[in-house]
Write an enzyme that holds these catalytic residues in place. Structure first.
Site, short mmCIF file in Angstrom:
data_model
loop_
_atom_site.label_atom_id
_atom_site.label_comp_id
_atom_site.label_asym_id
_atom_site.label_seq_id
_atom_site.Cartn_x
_atom_site.Cartn_y
_atom_site.Cartn_z
N LYS A 15 0.66 -1.21 -0.19
CA LYS A 15 0.26 0.02 -0.05
C LYS A 15 0.80 1.41 0.07
CE LYS A 15 -1.75 -0.84 3.65
NZ LYS A 15 -1.09 -2.23 4.06
N ARG A 99 -9.81 0.34 8.69
CA ARG A 99 -9.64 -1.01 8.91
C ARG A 99 -10.53 -1.83 9.60
NH1 ARG A 99 -3.55 -0.04 8.60
NH2 ARG A 99 -2.40 -1.51 9.39
N ARG A 134 11.73 -5.52 4.79
CA ARG A 134 11.80 -3.59 4.58
C ARG A 134 12.91 -2.64 4.76
NH1 ARG A 134 5.93 -1.54 5.32
NH2 ARG A 134 6.32 -2.67 7.36
N ARG A 167 11.33 -1.43 10.78
CA ARG A 167 10.45 -0.66 12.08
C ARG A 167 9.90 -2.27 13.00
NH1 ARG A 167 4.66 -0.06 8.13
NH2 ARG A 167 3.96 -1.12 10.03
N ARG A 178 -0.06 -9.03 13.14
CA ARG A 178 -0.77 -8.57 12.11
C ARG A 178 -1.43 -9.01 11.38
NH1 ARG A 178 4.53 -5.38 10.38
NH2 ARG A 178 2.89 -3.93 9.17
P1 AP5 Z 1 4.94 -1.73 1.87
O1 AP5 Z 1 4.64 -0.23 0.48
O2 AP5 Z 1 5.45 -1.17 3.50
O3 AP5 Z 1 3.90 -2.28 2.22
P2 AP5 Z 1 1.73 -1.70 3.45
O4 AP5 Z 1 1.05 -2.57 2.23
O5 AP5 Z 1 2.38 -0.51 3.52
O6 AP5 Z 1 2.51 -2.33 4.44
P3 AP5 Z 1 2.98 -2.18 5.56
O7 AP5 Z 1 2.96 -3.12 7.18
O8 AP5 Z 1 3.59 -0.44 6.30
O9 AP5 Z 1 1.58 -1.87 6.08
P4 AP5 Z 1 -0.20 -2.17 7.41
O10 AP5 Z 1 -1.10 -1.77 7.22
O11 AP5 Z 1 0.31 -3.15 8.42
O12 AP5 Z 1 0.98 -0.69 8.72
P5 AP5 Z 1 1.07 0.35 8.82
O13 AP5 Z 1 1.81 1.82 8.70
O14 AP5 Z 1 -0.56 1.51 7.87
O15 AP5 Z 1 5.93 -2.78 1.12
C1 AP5 Z 1 6.49 -3.73 2.37
C2 AP5 Z 1 7.64 -4.20 1.68
O16 AP5 Z 1 7.33 -4.80 0.60
C3 AP5 Z 1 8.33 -3.08 1.31
O17 AP5 Z 1 9.78 -3.84 1.67
C4 AP5 Z 1 8.30 -2.97 -0.52
O18 AP5 Z 1 9.75 -2.45 -0.16
C5 AP5 Z 1 8.22 -4.80 -0.70
N1 AP5 Z 1 7.34 -4.77 -1.63
C6 AP5 Z 1 6.53 -3.82 -1.83
N2 AP5 Z 1 5.63 -4.56 -3.33
C7 AP5 Z 1 6.35 -5.04 -3.40
C8 AP5 Z 1 6.74 -5.74 -4.79
N3 AP5 Z 1 5.44 -5.79 -5.76
N4 AP5 Z 1 7.28 -7.06 -4.32
C9 AP5 Z 1 8.49 -6.93 -3.96
N5 AP5 Z 1 8.44 -6.54 -2.77
C10 AP5 Z 1 7.26 -5.64 -2.41
O19 AP5 Z 1 0.42 -0.02 10.84
C11 AP5 Z 1 0.57 -0.46 11.57
C12 AP5 Z 1 0.23 -0.21 12.93
O20 AP5 Z 1 -0.64 1.02 12.97
C13 AP5 Z 1 -0.46 -1.29 12.76
O21 AP5 Z 1 -0.22 -2.44 13.37
C14 AP5 Z 1 -1.79 -0.18 14.03
O22 AP5 Z 1 -1.25 -0.73 15.42
C15 AP5 Z 1 -1.71 0.87 13.48
N6 AP5 Z 1 -3.28 1.61 12.98
C16 AP5 Z 1 -2.55 2.07 11.21
N7 AP5 Z 1 -3.94 2.17 10.81
C17 AP5 Z 1 -4.11 2.55 11.72
C18 AP5 Z 1 -5.90 2.05 12.23
N8 AP5 Z 1 -6.56 2.48 10.70
N9 AP5 Z 1 -7.22 1.80 13.08
C19 AP5 Z 1 -6.08 1.02 13.63
N10 AP5 Z 1 -5.21 0.95 14.30
C20 AP5 Z 1 -4.30 1.55 12.93
MG MG Z 2 2.76 1.41 4.33
#
Ligand code: AP5
Ligand code: MG
Length: 227
Positions: A15, A99, A134, A167, A178
């Site tokens: 994402k 989410r 990552r 991270r 997660r």
């Molecule tokens: P990346 O693009 O970083 O993936 P992402 O989908 O953004 O993954 P996140 O881990 O950031 O998602 P998340 O939803 O758990 O975390 P968030 O920060 O929202 O890609 C991942 C890796 O793969 C990278 O190294 C990239 O280079 C690689 N990659 C990408 N595409 C690729 C491909 N095609 N092929 C190969 N490699 C590839 O949330 C974190 C925490 O915050 C949550 O756990 C929660 O505690 C809290 N939180 C956030 N939002 C909410 C909410 N709405 N409600 C409640 N709690 C929340």
């Molecule tokens: Mg992200």
């Protein structure tokens, strides 16, 4: 041509990576709930700061480190407030929000229109592999991968030259939690948006694309559904 987009997908589905490319292309802004919360946690680590942001950081730090979701009311207020900023008027990508069903309903109730919901589908084992490699640039949220999307200089941000970090919630055990939270609480949004898209002409259009392939291949798939 305003584009208001929700990117749905498991942790590590890409994402953040795709949001950054799409925002440049459409000149819209990325609204990443995770980045906003991490900025709050960072502010809370400054012992002299007692700002509202730092107080929020204190509240959410342990929950995030465990890979659990932050309380709905906290995140809903944070995102709704952000969407009132002038920079969001030309369009935005919601990355990591909503989410839970309550978060999705809160968006509807607030009258925040969404044009597209795009789900990026990736299976769990691929995700564990991706997240272990990552690396991120802490202050901007720029995302890299040691093998699939390496920075020009190892462990260094391409734009600022600052060090990249890993991270805290990317440890395998936390990633597995997660993923569980995603299956339990976020996957129901797929049905929610599919039905909304079918039952309501004015609702967002819903598309699911495969998130397996190179970053550029997935980007091309998303552009195709948005054009
Ligand atoms: P990346 O693009 O970083 O993936 P992402 O989908 O953004 O993954 P996140 O881990 O950031 O998602 P998340 O939803 O758990 O975390 P968030 O920060 O929202 O890609 C991942 C890796 O793969 C990278 O190294 C990239 O280079 C690689 N990659 C990408 N595409 C690729 C491909 N095609 N092929 C190969 N490699 C590839 O949330 C974190 C925490 O915050 C949550 O756990 C929660 O505690 C809290 N939180 C956030 N939002 C909410 C909410 N709405 N409600 C409640 N709690 C929340
Ligand atoms: Mg992200």
């Amino acid at each position: 041509m305003v584009k208001r987009i929700i990117l749905l997908g498991a942790p590590g589905s890409g994402k953040g990576t795709q949001s950054q490319k799409l925002c440049k292309h459409y000149d819209i802004v990325q609204v990443s709930s995770g980045d906003m919360l991490r900025a709050a946690v960072k502010a809370s680590e400054n012992p002299d700061s007692n700002s509202t942001l730092a107080q929020l950081g204190h509240k959410v730090k342990a929950v995030m480190a465990a890979g659990e979701l932050v309380a709905d009311n906290i995140i809903i207020d944070l995102v709704k407030e952000r969407l009132t900023h002038a920079e969001c008027q030309n369009g935005f990508i919601l990355d990591g929000f909503p989410r839970t069903l309550d978060q999705a309903r809160a968006l509807l109730e607030a009258g925040i229109d969404i044009d597209y919901v795009v789900e990026i589908a990736v299976d769990d084992e691929e995700i564990v592999h991706r997240l272990s490699g990552r690396r991120v640039h802490q202050s901007s949220g720029r995302v890299y991968h040691v093998d699939y999307n390496p920075p020009q200089v190892s462990d260094t941000d391409d734009v600022t030259g600052e060090k990249l970090i890993q991270r805290e919630d990317d440890k395998e055990e936390t990633v597995r939690n997660r993923l569980k939270v995603y299956h339990d609480q976020t996957k129901p949004l797929i049905n929610f948006y599919q039905s909304l898209s079918q039952s309501n002409n004015r609702g967002p259009r819903y598309y699911a694309i495969s998130g397996i392939g190179s970053i550029d291949e997935i980007y091309a798939r998303i552009l195709e559904v948005l054009e």
